[in-house]
Design a protein around this motif. Sequence first.
Motif, short mmCIF file in Angstrom:
data_model
loop_
_atom_site.label_atom_id
_atom_site.label_comp_id
_atom_site.label_asym_id
_atom_site.label_seq_id
_atom_site.Cartn_x
_atom_site.Cartn_y
_atom_site.Cartn_z
N LEU A 97 -28.39 3.26 -42.72
CA LEU A 97 -27.65 2.17 -42.10
C LEU A 97 -26.58 1.63 -43.05
CD1 LEU A 97 -27.18 0.19 -39.76
CD2 LEU A 97 -28.88 -1.31 -40.86
N ALA A 98 -26.93 1.41 -44.31
CA ALA A 98 -25.97 0.88 -45.28
C ALA A 98 -24.76 1.80 -45.41
CB ALA A 98 -26.64 0.67 -46.63
N ALA A 99 -24.99 3.10 -45.47
CA ALA A 99 -23.89 4.06 -45.57
C ALA A 99 -23.02 4.04 -44.32
CB ALA A 99 -24.43 5.46 -45.84
N TRP A 100 -23.65 3.93 -43.16
CA TRP A 100 -22.92 3.90 -41.89
C TRP A 100 -22.09 2.62 -41.79
CZ3 TRP A 100 -23.05 0.85 -37.44
CH2 TRP A 100 -22.46 1.40 -36.31
N LEU A 101 -22.67 1.48 -42.15
CA LEU A 101 -21.94 0.22 -42.10
C LEU A 101 -20.79 0.18 -43.10
CD1 LEU A 101 -24.93 -2.30 -41.85
CD2 LEU A 101 -23.22 -1.84 -40.06
N ALA A 102 -20.96 0.82 -44.26
CA ALA A 102 -19.96 0.76 -45.32
C ALA A 102 -18.61 1.34 -44.90
CB ALA A 102 -20.48 1.49 -46.56
N LEU A 103 -18.56 2.05 -43.79
CA LEU A 103 -17.30 2.62 -43.32
C LEU A 103 -16.27 1.55 -43.00
CD1 LEU A 103 -18.69 5.48 -41.06
CD2 LEU A 103 -17.67 5.69 -43.35
#
Length: 167
Positions: free
Chosen positions: A58-64
């Motif tokens: 989730l953190a990687a996906w949100l970081a976009l």
Amino acid sequence: MAISGDDWRRLPDPDPPDSPSSETSPPWGGEPLDDIRPPLNADGLATPQDAARLRHELAAWLALDVPDEPLEDLVLATYEAIANAAEHAYVDHSDAAGPIHLHARRTSDCVIITVTDEGEWRIPTGQGFRSRGLALMHLLVPDVHIGPTHTGTAVHLRMCIPTNGLA
């Protein structure tokens, strides 16, 4: 929003969800959504390892396209939902860890995250030293809706974060 020291002791008790029904959806559930990028769909088991993996995905996906502070709030609130499912949904299942599902969507003005399990719906008591995960979710994310589904429990989180014309 960072919580430090004894701040967790002053977190409000969340209001219980409306009366349980066979399927509960958030008030915004009927709104049309135009995703600006592919959603995140991730599944895991109710284990500490999968909870950590789902948090990182989730953190990687949100970081976009989500700034740091709301990103951290969303990740922590979602992790609380995952941890609650891992700890409480499958209490009566001694044979194996049950499934947890994470679904996240990004529109031009909001992030919408849903965590579901296939365990037993348990009405929150809000008593004791523990039971701060629900209050923490309500403190971190403006729109939180928790309720039973026909297969378990769903936690819906929504935070409005415009993309500033990136769409």
